[in-house]
Design a protein around this motif. Structure first.
Motif: not given
Ligand SMILES: [Zn+2]
Length: 415
Positions: A74-88, A101-108
């Motif tokens: 698997d030659c391309h990953t950014h697997v080391v991260f914290g948190g989630t972006r399920v809202g985005e 998106i801005e009104r709902r305060g969703i970060k992207t």
């Protein structure tokens, strides 16, 4: 005297060697056997050839009725991260307007991931990442590339790469570590000042630390220009890191020319790269890494097309691109997408996930295929025919994983 095997994989209905020059791309051998000795592949052949190498202490794995393949790279990953972006993710699915998106305060966007990644301790970042990585391992991945790039400050970038080291020491997997300080820039610092710090301070000190084998950047409109990427990657080369480049994912601004000129090991995404530039990459020996998972996850307007890549002679690898924008840990799922959504043949996709993945890491002399002398990274699929990997949408088709000659996964459990 005949050399004794430590481990033998017997009687595979289809053994995919995935050797570089296989005319069918996967090098299928029917009723294939493999002998492993001291962590490496000793011999590949028929029952008659391999059976005499079995002694009382040899572990024999019967692969009757099943497919045997090299471990996925698997030659391309950014697997080391914290948190989630399920809202985005759901904002994209629901096609919400920027105002909504801005009104709902969703970060992207990737900068959203900076805060939780910076905020996690090393051990917390390790344990969140390890749970994703264990899923990758039971899905057949034996070598995984892992990028930094969610800190964009010295402390967090180093922390991400320290997690890479811990993952490799604690789990049955090899990690190829990439420094991606050129993923973006912190808004409070600004691009110009950050680039100066990146090139003059961070890259030399990362090079000295030995924590990264590769240096990477993101070349696209709104990100770094081709000229800026050239400066970043050149600084990486001077610090002893091999170049890789994200480019052409959302626009084309000349990244392939930079990647080709620097003989980058890989150029990744490639949705917008024109044919003449694909040819330059091919001529430079660079491996192309289009990413089916991200095209799927973001509902990409222009999913990559492998046909011009193949026609221009580019070796194609595929990868999960596991990240907060594409939470994918399964190379079999990526193969399904590559075939069904991008028109790749099963043979092309399997080669892209094994041999070509190794090539995208400059490791094709050690891993990515089943042939004598290579590391014994092998997997057994609970499938009778290899094309079923793109046809059966199973939870996990991988039954057994052998890492460096040792059985490390059985029935979806790491031993
Ligand atoms: Zn990426």
């Amino acid at each position: 005297m005949e050399k004794r095997a430590d481990l033998v994989v017997a009687n595979a209905s289809e053994l995919l060697t995935c050797k570089e020059n296989s005319p069918d791309l996967v090098g299928v051998v029917r009723n294939g056997w493999i002998a492993v000795r001291e962590g490496k592949i000793e011999a590949v052949g028929t029952k008659e050839e391999i059976e005499p190498m079995i002694s009382g202490s040899t572990e024999v794995i019967d692969a009757a009725g099943r497919v045997v393949a090299p471990g996925f790279v698997d030659c391309h990953t950014h697997v080391v991260f914290g948190g989630t972006r399920v809202g985005e993710y759901f904002a994209k699915i629901e096609k919400l307007s920027p105002e909504e998106i801005e009104r709902r305060g969703i970060k992207t966007g990737i900068l959203t991931t900076l805060e939780p990644t910076r905020g996690h301790s090393l051990e917390d970042l390790y344990s969140e990442t390890a749970s994703r990585m264990m899923d990758m391992i039971i899905s057949g991945s034996t070598t995984i590339e892992s990028k930094s790039g969610y800190g964009l400050d010295r402390e967090t970038e180093i922390k991400q790469m320290e997690v890479n080291k811990l993952l490799e020491s604690r789990l049955p997997v090899n990690i190829a570590s990439t420094f991606l300080g050129g993923h973006g820039w912190p808004q409070d610092v600004g691009k110009e000042k950050y680039m100066d710090f990146l090139i003059k301070e961070m890259i030399p000190s990362v090079g000295e630390s030995g924590l990264a084998e590769f240096c990477d950047a993101w070349c696209d409109e709104g990100h770094y220009t081709a000229k800026e990427c050239e400066a970043i990657l050149e600084a990486g080369v001077n610090a002893g890191m091999k170049p890789k480049l994200h480019e052409g994912g959302y626009s084309y601004i000349g990244g392939a020319e930079v990647a080709a000129e620097l003989h980058a090991v890989s150029a990744d995404h490639l949705n917008y790269v024109p044919r003449r530039s694909l040819r330059k990459l091919a001529d430079a020996g660079t491996t192309g890494v289009p990413l089916p998972g991200i095209d799927f996850a973001v509902g990409h307007d222009r999913p990559f097309d492998p046909i011009p890549m193949v026609e221009e002679g580019l070796e194609i690898a595929i990868a999960t691109n596991c990240c907060p924008g594409c939470w994918c840990t399964s190379m079999p799922f990526i193969i399904i997408l590559a075939c069904r959504r991008h028109g790749m043949s099963a043979e092309r996709a399997i080669r892209a996930a094994t041999f070509a993945g190794a090539r995208a890491l400059g490791r094709q002399d050690r891993i990515g295929s089943i042939e004598p002398g290579k590391v014994a990274d092998i997997q057994i699929w609970n499938l009778g025919h290899y094309a079923d990997i793109a046809y059966h949408y199973m939870t996990n088709p991988v039954g057994v994983v052998i890492k460096g000659g040792k059985v490390t996964v059985r029935d979806s459990k790491i031993l």
